[in-house]
Scaffold this motif. Structure first.
Motif, mmCIF file in Angstrom:
data_model
loop_
_atom_site.group_PDB
_atom_site.id
_atom_site.type_symbol
_atom_site.label_atom_id
_atom_site.label_comp_id
_atom_site.label_asym_id
_atom_site.label_seq_id
_atom_site.Cartn_x
_atom_site.Cartn_y
_atom_site.Cartn_z
ATOM 1 N N ALA A 98 -23.627 11.069 -6.503
ATOM 2 C CA ALA A 98 -24.932 11.221 -7.149
ATOM 3 C C ALA A 98 -25.647 9.881 -7.285
ATOM 4 N N LEU A 99 -24.884 8.816 -7.564
ATOM 5 C CA LEU A 99 -25.480 7.501 -7.816
ATOM 6 C C LEU A 99 -25.793 6.739 -6.537
ATOM 7 N N LYS A 100 -24.898 6.811 -5.545
ATOM 8 C CA LYS A 100 -24.999 5.952 -4.369
ATOM 9 C C LYS A 100 -24.888 6.688 -3.040
ATOM 10 N N GLY A 101 -24.743 8.007 -3.104
ATOM 11 C CA GLY A 101 -24.616 8.762 -1.865
ATOM 12 C C GLY A 101 -23.259 8.634 -1.197
ATOM 13 N N VAL A 102 -22.243 8.226 -1.929
ATOM 14 C CA VAL A 102 -20.896 8.075 -1.373
ATOM 15 C C VAL A 102 -20.357 9.436 -0.947
ATOM 16 N N GLU A 103 -19.799 9.487 0.266
ATOM 17 C CA GLU A 103 -19.183 10.717 0.752
ATOM 18 C C GLU A 103 -17.705 10.479 1.016
ATOM 19 N N TYR A 104 -16.950 11.554 1.000
ATOM 20 C CA TYR A 104 -15.487 11.450 1.085
ATOM 21 C C TYR A 104 -14.918 12.747 1.630
ATOM 22 N N ASP A 105 -13.661 12.705 2.011
ATOM 23 C CA ASP A 105 -12.909 13.911 2.367
ATOM 24 C C ASP A 105 -11.793 14.084 1.349
ATOM 25 N N ALA A 106 -11.682 15.290 0.820
ATOM 26 C CA ALA A 106 -10.624 15.594 -0.154
ATOM 27 C C ALA A 106 -9.776 16.733 0.380
ATOM 28 N N TRP A 107 -8.472 16.507 0.446
ATOM 29 C CA TRP A 107 -7.525 17.472 0.990
ATOM 30 C C TRP A 107 -6.574 17.935 -0.109
ATOM 31 N N LYS A 108 -6.366 19.240 -0.186
ATOM 32 C CA LYS A 108 -5.511 19.796 -1.234
ATOM 33 C C LYS A 108 -4.036 19.598 -0.890
ATOM 34 N N VAL A 109 -3.296 19.065 -1.840
ATOM 35 C CA VAL A 109 -1.854 18.870 -1.724
ATOM 36 C C VAL A 109 -1.191 19.842 -2.687
ATOM 37 N N ASN A 110 -0.521 20.848 -2.148
ATOM 38 C CA ASN A 110 0.105 21.874 -2.986
ATOM 39 C C ASN A 110 1.477 21.380 -3.452
ATOM 40 N N ILE A 111 1.547 20.955 -4.697
ATOM 41 C CA ILE A 111 2.808 20.391 -5.191
ATOM 42 C C ILE A 111 3.887 21.462 -5.329
ATOM 43 N N PHE A 112 3.487 22.720 -5.451
ATOM 44 C CA PHE A 112 4.476 23.793 -5.577
ATOM 45 C C PHE A 112 5.109 24.128 -4.225
ATOM 46 N N ASP A 113 4.412 23.752 -3.143
ATOM 47 C CA ASP A 113 4.997 23.833 -1.809
ATOM 48 C C ASP A 113 5.673 22.523 -1.412
ATOM 49 N N LEU A 114 5.731 21.594 -2.351
ATOM 50 C CA LEU A 114 6.397 20.291 -2.163
ATOM 51 C C LEU A 114 5.712 19.436 -1.098
ATOM 52 N N ASP A 115 4.391 19.601 -0.952
ATOM 53 C CA ASP A 115 3.650 18.794 0.013
ATOM 54 C C ASP A 115 3.717 17.308 -0.315
ATOM 55 N N GLN A 116 3.908 16.987 -1.578
ATOM 56 C CA GLN A 116 3.957 15.581 -1.992
ATOM 57 C C GLN A 116 5.221 14.872 -1.519
ATOM 58 N N PHE A 117 6.140 15.646 -0.968
ATOM 59 C CA PHE A 117 7.367 15.060 -0.425
ATOM 60 C C PHE A 117 7.363 15.033 1.108
ATOM 61 N N GLY A 118 6.192 15.299 1.689
ATOM 62 C CA GLY A 118 6.071 15.204 3.138
ATOM 63 C C GLY A 118 6.099 13.752 3.595
ATOM 64 N N SER A 119 6.500 13.536 4.841
ATOM 65 C CA SER A 119 6.716 12.177 5.349
ATOM 66 C C SER A 119 5.453 11.322 5.310
ATOM 67 N N ASP A 120 4.303 11.896 5.674
ATOM 68 C CA ASP A 120 3.058 11.122 5.649
ATOM 69 C C ASP A 120 2.620 10.816 4.220
ATOM 70 N N PHE A 121 2.748 11.810 3.352
ATOM 71 C CA PHE A 121 2.327 11.594 1.961
ATOM 72 C C PHE A 121 3.129 10.472 1.322
ATOM 73 N N VAL A 122 4.424 10.454 1.573
ATOM 74 C CA VAL A 122 5.290 9.428 0.989
ATOM 75 C C VAL A 122 4.902 8.039 1.494
ATOM 76 N N GLN A 123 4.350 7.958 2.704
ATOM 77 C CA GLN A 123 3.876 6.670 3.205
ATOM 78 C C GLN A 123 2.664 6.178 2.421
ATOM 79 N N VAL A 124 1.850 7.130 1.936
ATOM 80 C CA VAL A 124 0.678 6.749 1.146
ATOM 81 C C VAL A 124 1.083 6.483 -0.305
ATOM 82 N N ASN A 125 1.921 7.337 -0.840
ATOM 83 C CA ASN A 125 2.418 7.123 -2.207
ATOM 84 C C ASN A 125 3.928 7.329 -2.238
ATOM 85 N N PRO A 126 4.709 6.255 -2.262
ATOM 86 C CA PRO A 126 6.173 6.380 -2.271
ATOM 87 C C PRO A 126 6.707 7.040 -3.536
#
Length: 309
Positions: A98-126
Motif C-alpha cells: 500500500a505504501l510503496k507498491g512492493v510485490e511478493y510471492d507467498a507460498w503456503k507451507v502446511n506444517i501438518f503435512d510436515l512441509d517445514q521438514f522438506g529438504s529445501d525448506f530446511v536450507q532456508v530455515n534450519p
C-alpha cells in the motif's frame, strides 16, 4: 586436635547426601505426578507424542523428506502459513504494498503435512519453523531470512526504514517492543495455546501457569497503551504488527477471549480494534491462511489476486 577435626569432617561428609542423592529424593517425594505412575528418568528418551501438535515434534533437526520449493517472479519469496508468526510478515508486506507498491510471492507451507521438514525448506530455515523467506533482489545467491522478528526488521530496513521511527528514541523503543514480543510469544503459543487448545489432555497446573503469564503480558500492554495510540506512541510500527496477531490468535484460534477476560483490558482492546480496521491488516490475515476467504498463495499482492479472480 587436627586428627579429631579430620575425623569429624569425614563423618559429616558421610552423613550429608550427595547432590545426586538429594535430587533423587526430591523427585521421589510426595509431589504428585501425571500420569500418576510417572517417574522422572535419569536420562530422557523420545516417545511418540499424542495430539496434532505433539505428533509432529522430534528431538532432532534436519530434513525428513525431499522437496523443491516453488519460486515466483518477485524478489521476495515468502514460505509461510497464516499462524500469528506468519501473519506478522504478511501484514507488513501488504502495508508495504500500500505504501510503496512492493510485490511478493507467498507460498503456503502446511506444517501438518510436515512441509517445514522438506529438504529445501530446511536450507532456508534450519530450525524448520514458519515463516521464512528468500530475497532475490541481492547480488549473488538469494539471501535467506528466518525468524519473524528478524524478517520484520529486514523488510522494514530494505524499504527505507518503513514503519520504524527515524529518531533514535523511537527506533529503540520499536525494537524494545519487537523483541519483547519475540520473547513472550512462546508463553502465549507453546505454553497457553498448547495446553488450552491443543494438548491431548487438560492439565490444570499447566493451563493455570500459562494463563497467569498471558494475562500478565496483556496487563503490561494495557498499562502501556493507557497513554499511547500505538505501542511506541503516535506512530504505527512493526512492533504493533508483531504483537497484534498474538492477541488475534487468542480470540480467533484459541477462542479464549472470554476465558482470558479480554474485555477487561480496555486500552489493549481499543488498540486491537484500531489495528484490525487497517486495510492491509485485513488483507495480510488472508495470506496462506485458513477459512473461506483465505488465499493459499499470493503473487504480487492480495489486491492483485482478488482483482484477477
Amino acid at each position: 586436635m587436627r586428627a579429631k577435626a579430620l575425623l569429624l569432617l569425614s563423618a559429616v561428609r558421610r552423613s550429608v547426601p550427595s547432590n545426586k542423592k538429594r535430587q533423587a529424593a526430591r523427585m521421589s517425594s510426595s509431589t504428585p505426578a501425571y500420569p500418576a505412575d510417572y517417574e522422572v528418568p535419569e536420562v530422557w528418551t523420545f516417545e511418540e507424542q499424542e495430539g496434532k501438535m505433539g505428533a509432529m515434534n522430534r528431538p532432532f533437526a534436519g530434513a525428513r523428506k525431499e522437496q523443491t520449493l516453488p519460486k515466483g517472479d518477485h524478489g521476495v519469496q515468502l514460505y509461510s502459513l497464516g499462524t500469528p508468526n506468519g501473519v506478522k510478515v504478511t501484514i507488513l508486506l501488504e502495508e508495504l504494498n500500500a505504501l510503496k507498491g512492493v510485490e511478493y510471492d507467498a507460498w503456503k507451507v502446511n506444517i501438518f503435512d510436515l512441509d517445514q521438514f522438506g529438504s529445501d525448506f530446511v536450507q532456508v530455515n534450519p530450525n524448520s519453523k514458519i515463516p521464512c523467506m528468500l530475497d532475490y533482489d541481492v547480488d549473488g545467491e538469494p539471501l535467506r531470512v528466518f525468524e519473524s522478528g528478524a524478517m520484520l526488521k529486514y523488510l522494514a530496513e530494505k524499504y527505507d526504514g518503513a514503519f520504524v521511527p527515524k529518531d533514535l528514541k523511537g527506533k529503540t523503543e520499536t525494537y524494545n517492543w519487537l523483541f519483547w514480543q519475540m520473547g513472550t510469544a512462546p508463553y502465549v503459543g507453546g505454553g497457553f495455546g498448547h495446553f488450552y487448545s491443543y494438548a491431548p489432555v487438560k492439565i490444570q497446573y499447566a493451563i493455570d501457569r500459562f494463563t497467569m503469564e498471558v494475562k500478565r503480558e496483556f496487563d503490561v500492554l494495557d498499562k502501556e497503551l493507557a497513554t499511547k495510540t500505538y505501542i511506541v506512541g503516535d506512530e504505527y510500527t512493526i512492533a504493533d504488527m508483531a504483537i497484534w496477531p498474538w492477541v488475534m490468535c487468542c480470540i480467533k484460534f484459541y477462542k479464549a477471549d472470554t476465558f482470558l477476560g479480554l474485555k477487561d483490558y480496555k486500552n489493549l482492546m481499543r488498540w486491537y480494534d484500531l489495528i484490525a480496521d487497517r486495510p492491509a491488516v485485513k488483507k495480510g490475515t488472508r495470506v496462506n491462511a485458513f477459512g473461506d476467504d483465505a488465499l493459499p498463495e499470493v503473487h504480487g499482492s492480495v489486491d492483485k489476486m482478488t482483482s484477477s479472480s
